[in-house]
Design a protein around this motif. Structure first.
Motif, short mmCIF file in Angstrom:
data_model
loop_
_atom_site.label_atom_id
_atom_site.label_comp_id
_atom_site.label_asym_id
_atom_site.label_seq_id
_atom_site.Cartn_x
_atom_site.Cartn_y
_atom_site.Cartn_z
N ASN A 116 87.59 43.21 48.73
CA ASN A 116 88.41 42.41 47.80
C ASN A 116 87.63 41.26 47.19
N TYR A 117 86.40 41.54 46.83
CA TYR A 117 85.56 40.54 46.18
C TYR A 117 84.51 41.28 45.34
N LEU A 118 84.24 40.74 44.15
CA LEU A 118 83.18 41.30 43.31
C LEU A 118 82.56 40.20 42.48
N TRP A 119 81.24 40.09 42.60
CA TRP A 119 80.47 39.26 41.67
C TRP A 119 79.28 40.12 41.25
N ARG A 120 79.50 40.84 40.16
CA ARG A 120 78.59 41.88 39.71
C ARG A 120 77.13 41.42 39.58
N PRO A 121 76.89 40.19 39.08
CA PRO A 121 75.49 39.79 38.89
C PRO A 121 74.67 39.77 40.18
N ARG A 122 75.33 39.75 41.35
CA ARG A 122 74.59 39.69 42.62
C ARG A 122 74.68 40.97 43.43
N LEU A 123 75.21 42.03 42.84
CA LEU A 123 75.36 43.27 43.61
C LEU A 123 74.01 43.79 44.13
N ALA A 124 73.01 43.81 43.27
CA ALA A 124 71.70 44.32 43.69
C ALA A 124 71.09 43.42 44.75
N ASP A 125 71.24 42.11 44.59
CA ASP A 125 70.70 41.17 45.59
C ASP A 125 71.41 41.38 46.93
N LEU A 126 72.69 41.64 46.87
CA LEU A 126 73.46 41.86 48.10
C LEU A 126 72.94 43.09 48.84
N LEU A 127 72.77 44.18 48.13
CA LEU A 127 72.34 45.41 48.79
C LEU A 127 70.91 45.29 49.33
N ALA A 128 70.12 44.41 48.73
CA ALA A 128 68.76 44.18 49.22
C ALA A 128 68.76 43.52 50.59
N LEU A 129 69.89 42.98 51.02
CA LEU A 129 69.97 42.33 52.34
C LEU A 129 70.14 43.34 53.47
N LEU A 130 70.35 44.60 53.12
CA LEU A 130 70.61 45.61 54.15
C LEU A 130 69.30 46.08 54.78
N ALA A 131 69.18 45.89 56.09
CA ALA A 131 67.96 46.25 56.81
C ALA A 131 67.85 47.78 56.94
#
Ligand SMILES: C[S@@+](CC[C@H](N)C(=O)[O-])C[C@H]1O[C@@H](n2cnc3c(N)ncnc32)[C@H](O)[C@@H]1O
Length: 149
Positions: free
Chosen positions: A67-82
């Motif tokens: 229940n949250y979306l901030w599209r400009p940071r989607l790629a940065d968010l997924l880069a946090l996945l180990a």
């Protein structure tokens, strides 16, 4: 585990109860206050939509966003996945305006968007679903579970 835009932290509590240490992030300090002292949960009061990305350089074994979306940071968010990590992401999508809020296209996923973003980040899709749901209320939703090999 990262619970991004966690609100009152219902998923943080679930993950912590399952034995995972959790970082619960939100900009709402009042919501985070309810998580103080909960075993295995640490909190961070952060603005996720500023010029700086406050989670840069972090790595997580799992990321949960609902229940949250901030599209400009989607790629940065997924880069946090180990490596070996799992993403679970679910929120509203295009067409939701017919049922209520959010109705601003900025806060609504486009058809197939999470699938495309996950693929672009090199994640392996485990499950993807989108479309009309009746529960907990009528809405247009999209969800993905994906893993980094
Ligand atoms: C609809 S709630 C979802 C809470 C939780 N994920 C859930 O599903 O129960 C959206 C959350 O996003 C947070 N949020 C909105 N904008 C934010 C920002 N710029 N930085 C950090 N958190 C933000 C709000 O404070 C709110 O807790």
């Amino acid at each position: 585990m990262l619970d991004l835009a966690c609100g009152s932290g219902r998923h943080s509590r679930l993950l912590a109860a399952g034995g995972w240490p959790v970082l619960a992030v939100d900009r709402d300090a009042t919501a985070l206050a309810g998580l103080q002292g909960v075993a295995a949960i640490s909190t961070a009061c952060l603005d996720l939509e500023g010029d700086d990305w406050p989670l840069a350089g972090r790595q997580f074994a799992g990321i949960v966003v609902t229940n949250y979306l901030w599209r400009p940071r989607l790629a940065d968010l997924l880069a946090l996945l180990a490596p070996g990590g799992v993403l679970i992401y679910e929120t509203f999508m295009d067409g939701n305006a017919a049922y209520g809020k959010p109705s601003n296209p900025e806060f609504l996923l486009r058809p197939g968007e999470l699938r495309a973003v996950a693929a672009a980040a090199g994640l392996r899709e485990i499950a993807f679903v989108e479309g009309y749901v009746e529960r907990p209320k009528s809405a247009m939703r999209q969800a993905i579970c994906a893993a980094r090999e």
